[in-house]
Design a protein around this motif. Structure first.
Motif, PDB file in Angstrom:
ATOM      1  N   HIS A 270     -70.665 -26.585  18.513  1.00 52.51           N
ATOM      2  CA  HIS A 270     -71.550 -25.460  18.207  1.00 52.51           C
ATOM      3  C   HIS A 270     -71.465 -25.013  16.750  1.00 52.51           C
ATOM      4  O   HIS A 270     -72.349 -24.337  16.258  1.00 52.51           O
ATOM      5  CB  HIS A 270     -71.218 -24.268  19.120  1.00 52.51           C
ATOM      6  N   MET A 320     -79.277 -28.610  13.288  1.00 50.90           N
ATOM      7  CA  MET A 320     -79.768 -28.552  14.656  1.00 50.90           C
ATOM      8  C   MET A 320     -81.123 -27.875  14.770  1.00 50.90           C
ATOM      9  O   MET A 320     -81.727 -27.845  15.826  1.00 50.90           O
ATOM     10  CB  MET A 320     -78.751 -27.833  15.544  1.00 50.90           C
TER      11      MET A 320
ATOM     12  N   SER B  56     -77.826 -31.976  27.333  1.00 53.03           N
ATOM     13  CA  SER B  56     -76.988 -31.025  26.605  1.00 53.03           C
ATOM     14  C   SER B  56     -75.582 -31.609  26.496  1.00 53.03           C
ATOM     15  O   SER B  56     -75.174 -32.439  27.308  1.00 53.03           O
ATOM     16  CB  SER B  56     -76.995 -29.695  27.368  1.00 53.03           C
ATOM     17  N   ARG B  93     -78.322 -34.204  17.762  1.00 52.06           N
ATOM     18  CA  ARG B  93     -77.303 -33.638  18.639  1.00 52.06           C
ATOM     19  C   ARG B  93     -76.308 -34.727  19.024  1.00 52.06           C
ATOM     20  O   ARG B  93     -75.102 -34.507  19.011  1.00 52.06           O
ATOM     21  CB  ARG B  93     -78.010 -33.092  19.880  1.00 52.06           C
TER      22      ARG B  93
ATOM     23  N   ASN C 980     -80.243 -27.957  23.142  1.00 54.82           N
ATOM     24  CA  ASN C 980     -79.591 -27.479  21.930  1.00 54.82           C
ATOM     25  C   ASN C 980     -79.044 -26.064  22.050  1.00 54.82           C
ATOM     26  O   ASN C 980     -78.271 -25.642  21.212  1.00 54.82           O
ATOM     27  CB  ASN C 980     -80.587 -27.504  20.756  1.00 54.82           C
TER      28      ASN C 980
END
Lengths: 336, 144, 1004
Positions: A270, A320, B56, B93, C980
């Motif tokens: 993150h 991102m 995810s 990602r 995300n």
């Protein structure tokens, strides 16, 4: 000139800037640092009157990333009559970067924030000094020349400043805040990108998977999941952190090693392209865990993969939030 | 909870692999491998997702924590995405997830990202064979 | 005669499918008639498509599945047109549905018959390069997936009859003849490729390693004969040097081939060369070409990339001969270069870029439908409406009227549909039937009661997976109250069984473990819906395509895998909930931005269907770019046409025209837009609601900085020359006129072709030659891009003595002034330096698009621009006039440079696409969409940036502050946002975190 004098000069000009901003009503409040209750500590402080500027201090123990006080907009900073208050924030490089990055993430309006820039030459690693001193009580700490002098009832020890600052500060390339959208007053710099060298990571990166795993588990073993790192982090401003979520409960909330590892693993994911390397997480860790390794890696991923350094621009989209046809994909599985 | 192990006749250890395939390209490519009767190892269990962009980091990490020995994520080739750019969002990602996992000492071969189109049944099978081989060589996932 | 609300579409390639979908979605009953045994046409044969290298199958197959399943589309394969009568609005077409010898309603497409067929026959789809069986489908992803017996090869052994457990094989099944009543007909039969005749120059048919481009396309395809490896047919070796010879059968005046340009070969050749190199890096492609006609959007960039990144070599030349070297089977090409040298080079393989012929049955179709063909036997169409045939009510689209590529075909398909909408708009919805369904059973909050149906699929699953064991196992899983197995779960009788079981066991979740949800999920969803369950209370486990068929030698492992897949489906099913498709009301009005030919055509089409239309023009008068054009190359009088169009627009009561208008804001979304603008001299304000937007803002002519333009009044623009020719005698005394092509096009600043300048120059040259034959005209060009039938005019210009000199990009012409004489210096490709005196120098200035102006509007509409400032459509190939943002469409020069006819096609196409929305009172959004949990959302805006459909915006929530808000009407449910999101604030209905969590975990 020694550290003491440097800091005094910075402190004086910082107070002057804050005073002027308050007097000219350019800001309604200034967030800064004040003395802590123990040696080598500091606290955040909000002042609203020009005459209080002398309560603000600057030294090498000002570890808090004050940007955390801007997000989420805490009640004290919003005057229901006036709407958002204008706030000046005493900003070393990483605080400025955090403010700029938070702007990119839509968390604040730079029109309402004045970055009061100051140059920082590193935050002293209190934990390490305490460790070196051992059980003895520290009564007074001062800096002189390039040394940290620690005094107690019947001892005095000296530590080299360059050696005893946070590991993350040793790698710091952005000591004073970048000047973005003219939000910065005081000491700041025009900086578009930093060329970084990650040789400090080389040794770890050369380890085998097994060795890395062992090293990381050893490092994090002490973690009690108190989440102090998360609370101190300007980028950890989620309403409900993923570890606290249910429906589904992806990851356990226990202090089992697997839950600890996964917390830091996902927190690292993150933080890619977001971490501003302020080291606040390390400073606040009650178990003395140095998260420098993770911070550096997270920075490196953003830089290597996307040539991105967080908090340098309010225009460039962080990794991102953006994508490109030409992004690297060397990791994709291909036919032989 | 125990896992139903896939054992071949020789009782040799074989990995359990979970695969997240995008509905429009890779899932269709896997179907084509079937229609064309192209054989590949029976270790993967496919989960259909609308787009590789849906995957995810939680899916991947939870799978590994839950005892799957490896993960495969496959989407449309860049430019082919049914949702225009979902796979490009995903690619960034995935790069990050890969790097962080590797840093934590989880072998990159555990998590395999790939592109396979609706016309690439053969490629799908080849890549699944390759991923299975890589994961098999790594051995059972460590408990974490 | 009473108008009929039904339409026949002949030919189910990409064009026919698109037209059917557009009209089916707009409420017409469609009869889609295909002569072969599956739909998809040529596109389904392609490997990749230019200029994006998109996988053809990936992008076309969802469209074909949709066509095959559309409620309003009645698809018939293996058909022949017997007779046509009637007139626009009411035709009767007699169609013969030829027997497949397999009952298509019963066949499940399982393919056991094909595997057991002992007779090896040729498979048409792989272009004769692979063997197939007498019972076959055309290709694995065929729609409809039914098998057919090819009686030419069938030996009547009866094996297939025996193995077909569905009892679909009927050797004595007869042809069926039906009369179909329709209001309009769209002809989309496509094209046939040119096949080099015996004794051809290239040795095709004689030498094994000489293949046509369409054969090579199959070689490239991952589902082709060599599974995507590029191997040469003679020995299966990898060829290193591969030659591509262009214009085989095109631009051929010898009488062997066709005189016109086939338009698409330059690009598909470049693509094949690129893909060949991409598949096998050792391949060095060489392309032998005349002109490189890369005239479409982003085509030139593709050619440059082919050369720079993929080592594709171009040689401008003419081929003298191709001969085989007997020992190696290599091929020796002898060719003449531009500078007149004769050279030879050896290649391991030669690919012939064959041209496009009219379909073999063009004359038959023309005769039956009573339409005219042109001089090349393509459908003759109206000069102002390229989809209108010579007979009202009958339209043509795609390559049937002129060779063209996929986006132009799709555009024309929609354009034809747009014209049909105009003709039959008042009959929408008259012939389609809404299915009556029972009310949905309320299941929310009830504990799951799951029924599992496991399919044997004949022996396809049952032969390799222990189905009884899987059934037993399924029964042991939590919440499973029944599990059963069926021979064919997809057969009609099993649908009845499923419905009965739902009642009997009070099921509220249903799982079918069989084949792939991609083809069969909608069928089962329909079944459970008919039984009163919400259609989303359904799950599939793919135990055939992804299990039994790929683990045929490991029955035990396959059975274990099937059990795992069923368990995972049950785990997910336990977490699924009924979903509702939200409905959006539609304001049946249109906004058209731009009052040029494109905008006015669109506005008139909307208005004639009784949709109130707002036409907005920034200038004081209507007409746009066309005000400066007098004729088309083909001879159409543009000014006359324009005058007529403006009058029609001005007198139409449904059109509100705003001139000197400036749009201030476009708010809202699909079906519910609100626009505010100021217009007129006095800046009056106007505000109105509308349901769709068509962007037809046009483009500008480049104002040259080069070649003394603006400094010497003998240097003029091509458009100024046109005006001079048409309104004055000024040309009369000019002895020598020079034209320079590509001024402001194909250079660094504007790296694209402006498409119309070649035609423009040749048009003006021909006009001048006609009036003043002695005037000398020299055209300096880089490539002459008179694609399609325009080639004829290029030839005519050469015949009439217009001198064409080619220059190189790195050696631009130089213009100088000596006394009053204008001199043009050009270094030709032959490396000769030539000086030409010019009494007049006409610059063919390109078409450019203004960034600033477009950017503002693009922001308001949330649509993207490309690097050259033209609007970027949703999909370059298959959605040429749509934007990803729903309800917003693009047409004309705003999209990219193009001819007037193409602009008109795009305008009608945009109208057709818009009609799929405007024709309804409300539209249903997708059920599987993103959903936001505002309490978790922190409003960081990452999802906004990641959403390709502009479906997310940040709003101020009274309680939670800045949070993301999803417009479910625009959301497609891809999940890029959700994957995300750090806060897990976004979930995707139908693929929720809880459902996927349950699949990952929850092992017993």
């Amino acid at each position: 000139m020694g550290l003491e004098e440097d800091n005094k000069k910075i402190e004086e000009s910082m107070r002057e800037t804050a005073r002027k901003l308050l007097e000219d009503k350019e800001v309604d409040a200034v967030i800064g640092y004040t003395e802590g209750t123990l040696p080598m500590s500091s606290m955040a402080m909000v002042i609203t009157r020009a005459e209080d500027v002398d309560k603000l201090i600057w030294n090498n123990y000002c570890y808090i990333n004050l940007a955390t006080y801007l997000v989420p907009r805490i009640a004290q900073l919003v005057d229901p009559e006036k709407g958002d208050l204008k706030v000046g924030v005493i900003s070393k490089g990483c605080v400025g970067r955090a403010i700029i990055h938070l702007k990119v993430e839509g968390q604040l309006n730079l029109d309402n924030v004045k970055i009061i820039g100051i140059p920082c030459n590193g935050i002293i690693d209190r934990k390490r000094i305490e460790k070196e001193i051992g059980q003895k009580e520290i009564l007074e700490v001062s800096t002189s020349g390039n040394e940290i002098i620690v005094k107690g009832r019947d001892f005095e020890e000296k530590f080299a400043f360059d050696e005893y600052i946070l590991n993350v500060c040793k790698q710091c390339k952005v000591k004073s805040p970048p000047n973005v959208d003219d939000a910065c007053v005081g000491e700041c710099q025009e900086i578009e990108s930093v060329s970084d060298d990650y040789s400090d990571l080389a040794e770890f990166e050369a380890l085998s998977a097994e060795e890395k795993w062992n090293h990381i588990t050893e490092l994090l073993e002490q973690c009690t999941k108190c989440h102090a790192c998360r609370e101190a982090c300007p980028m950890c401003y989620c309403n409900l952190c993923f570890v606290d979520q249910n429906k589904p409960i992806w990851f356990g909330k226990t202090t089992d090693l697997s839950d600890i590892i996964v917390f830091h693993l996902i927190r690292s994911i993150h933080l890619v392209g977001r971490c501003v390397a302020c080291g606040a997480c390390t400073s606040v860790c009650p178990m003395g865990i140095d998260l420098n390794l993770l911070i550096r890696k997270v920075e490196r991923i953003a830089k290597d993969r996307f040539d991105f350094t967080s908090g340098l621009s309010s225009k460039v989209m962080p990794p991102m939030m953006d994508f490109s046809m030409n992004d690297s994909q060397e990791f994709m599985l291909e036919e032989d | 909870m125990t896992q139903t192990e896939t054992k071949t006749e020789s009782e040799e250890w074989t990995p359990k692999i979970i695969a997240f395939l995008c509905n429009w390209c890779s899932y269709a490519g896997a179907d084509l491998a079937g229609v064309s009767r192209i054989q590949y190892p029976p270790n993967i269990r496919i989960v259909r997702v609308p787009c590789s962009g849906r995957v995810s980091p939680f899916f991947i990490i939870k799978s590994l924590m839950d005892g799957w020995d490896g993960v495969v994520i496959s989407g449309c080739h860049p430019g082919d995405c049914h949702y225009i750019s979902g796979n490009l969002v995903a690619r960034r990602r995935f790069g990050i997830i890969r790097d962080v996992l590797e840093f934590f000492g989880i072998e990159p071969g555990r998590v395999n990202f790939m592109w396979a189109s609706a016309a690439e049944g053969e490629r799908f099978a080849v890549l699944i064979r390759k991923a299975t081989k890589i994961i098999k060589e790594l051995g059972p996932i460590k408990k974490f | 005669m009473e108008k009929i609300g039904a339409v026949m579409v002949v030919g189910a390639g990409i064009g026919g499918s698109q037209a059917s979908l557009d009209l089916g979605d707009a409420g017409f009953k469609i009869y889609l008639i295909e002569s072969s045994t599956s739909i998809g046409g040529v596109m389904a044969q392609l490997d990749k498509t230019f200029p994006t290298n998109d996988c053809a199958m990936c992008i076309v197959s969802p469209k074909l599945v949709e066509t095959g399943r559309h409620q309003n589309i009645d698809l018939s394969i293996n058909c022949e047109i017997l007779d046509v009568s009637g007139e626009a609005g009411n035709f009767t077409v007699k169609v013969k549905k030829k027997s497949l010898y397999i009952d298509p309603d019963v066949c499940t497409g399982c393919g056991v018959c094909g595997q057991n067929c002992p007779v090896e026959a040729i498979d048409l789809f792989n272009e004769g390069l692979a063997k197939y069986k007498a019972t076959s489908v055309k290709y694995p992803q065929a729609v409809p997936l039914v098998y057919a017996i090819n009686k030419d090869y069938c030996i009547g052994c009866g094996i297939c009859l025996g193995v077909c457990k569905a009892k679909a094989v009927q050797y004595d099944r007869e042809d069926e003849i039906v009369d179909i009543n329709v209001g309009a007909v769209i002809l989309a039969p496509g094209f046939d490729e040119y096949v080099p005749p015996e004794g051809n120059l290239y040795g095709y048919g004689k030498y094994k390693n000489v293949v046509t481009s369409i054969e090579f396309e199959r070689i490239l395809s991952a589902s082709g004969p060599y599974a995507g490896k590029v191997l040469r047919p003679s020995d299966g070796d990898i060829p290193i040097d591969v030659a591509f010879i262009q214009c085989v059968g095109s631009r051929d005046y010898s009488g062997v081939g066709k005189p016109y340009c086939s338009s698409v070969c330059c690009m598909y050749t470049a693509k094949e060369a690129v893909i060949a190199h991409e598949h096998m890096h050792q391949i060095e492609p060489t392309i032998f070409s005349m002109d490189i006609r890369a005239y479409g959007k982003d085509f030139d960039k593709y050619i440059i990339r082919a050369q720079e990144e993929y080592h594709v070599k171009y040689i401008r030349s003419r081929i003298s001969s191709v001969t085989e070297i007997p020992e190696t089977k290599d091929l020796r090409i002898r060719y003449e270069t531009e500078d007149g040298k004769i050279l030879e080079k050896d290649f391991q393989m030669v690919v012939l870029s064959v041209g496009l012929n009219p379909p073999d049955d063009a004359k038959y179709l023309a005769d039956k439908f009573g339409i005219d063909l042109n001089e090349y036997d393509f459908a003759k169409t109206d000069i102002w409406n390229p989809v209108q045939t010579s007979k009202p009510g009958i339209y043509a689209c795609g390559a049937f009227s002129q060779p063209k590529d996929i986006p132009e075909t799709v555009t024309q398909a929609s354009a034809a549909a747009g014209c049909v909408n105009q003709l039959l708009y008042d009959k929408r919805g008259t012939l389609i039937t809404e299915k009556s369904l029972p009310p949905e059973i309320f299941v929310a909050g009830q504990p799951p009661r799951i029924g599992v149906f496991i399919c044997h699929c004949g022996i396809n699953i049952g032969g390799f997976v222990d189905v009884p064991e899987v059934t037993r196992y399924a029964g042991t899983l939590p919440n499973v109250v029944m599990s059963d197995r069926n021979l064919y779960t997809c057969s009609a009788d099993t649908q009845t069984i499923i419905k009965e079981k739902i009642k009997e066991y009070n099921l509220n979740r249903v799982i079918v473990a069989s084949c792939t949800p991609r083809t069969h999920e909608p069928l089962f969803q329909e079944t459970i819906r008919e039984a009163g369950l919400n259609r989303y209370l359904f799950q599939m486990a793919n135990i055939r395509d992804q299990c039994s068929w790929v683990h045929m030698n490991e029955p035990e492992a396959a059975t274990q895998k099937a059990k795992d897949l069923v368990r995972m489906a049950v785990n997910k099913a336990r977490n699924i909930e009924p979903l509702n498709r939200i409905k959006l009301s539609i304001t049946p009005k249109a906004l058209v931005i731009g009052g040029g030919i494109t905008g006015m055509t669109a506005a008139l089409n909307f208005a004639s269907q009784d949709f109130e239309t707002y036409l907005v023009e920034k200038e004081a008068q209507l007409g746009g770019f066309a005000r400066h054009i007098y004729h088309t190359l083909e001879g159409g009088d543009v000014q006359e046409f324009l005058k007529d169009l403006i009058n029609k627009v001005k007198s139409n009561k449904n059109i509100h025209v705003y001139t000197e208008a400036e749009i201030e804001d476009v708010a809202g979304y699909l079906g519910n837009f609100k626009t505010t603008l100021v217009h007129g001299k006095n800046k009056e304000k106007a505000e109105f609601d509308h349901g769709v937007v068509v962007v037809a803002t046009g483009a500008q002519e480049y104002k040259p900085k080069e070649y003394l333009y603006g400094q010497n009044d003998k240097v003029i623009l091509q458009s100024e020359l046109e005006k001079m020719i048409n309104t004055s005698d000024d040309i009369k005394n000019k002895k020598s006129i020079v034209m320079i092509q590509c001024v402001g096009s194909r250079n660094e600043e504007h790296p694209y072709c402006s498409k119309m300048c070649c035609a423009e120059a040749i048009k003006n040259a021909l006009r001048i030659k006609e009036k003043y034959p002695s005037c000398e005209i020299t055209i300096l060009f880089r490539d002459i891009r008179t694609y399609g039938f325009k080639e004829k005019f290029y030839r005519e210009a050469r015949k009439k003595g217009v001198l064409f000199l080619r220059y190189d990009e790195d050696n631009l012409p130089e213009v100088s002034q000596e006394d009053s004489q204008l001199k043009v210096k050009v270094t030709t490709a032959r490396k000769d330096t030539i000086y030409v005196n010019a009494d007049l120098l006409a610059l063919s200035a390109g078409i450019i698009s203004d960034r600033e102006e477009n950017e503002e509007l693009a922001m308001m509409l949330k649509v993207p621009l490309n690097d050259d400032n033209f609007y970027l459509e949703a999909h370059v190939k298959l959605r040429p006039v749509d934007f990803a943002t729903e309800g917003v469409f693009v047409a004309g020069l705003a999209h990219c440079p193009k001819t007037i006819e193409d602009c008109i096609s795009q305008a009608n196409a945009a109208v057709s696409r818009a009609c799929t929305i405007l024709s309804k009172d409300e539209v249903e959004a997708e059920g599987k969409v993103a959903m936001i949990n505002v309490a978790r959302c922190i409003g960081c805006g990452m999802c906004v940036e990641n959403c390709a459909y502009s479906a997310i915006e940040i709003v101020e929530d009274r309680r939670f502050g800045r949070v993301a808000s999803i417009n479910q009407a625009l959301c497609k449910g891809c999940g890029a946002c959700s994957g995300n999101c750090r806060c897990s604030a976004i979930d995707i209905l139908g693929f929720t975190s809880e459902q996927i969590y349950a699949m990952i975990t929850g092992r017993l």
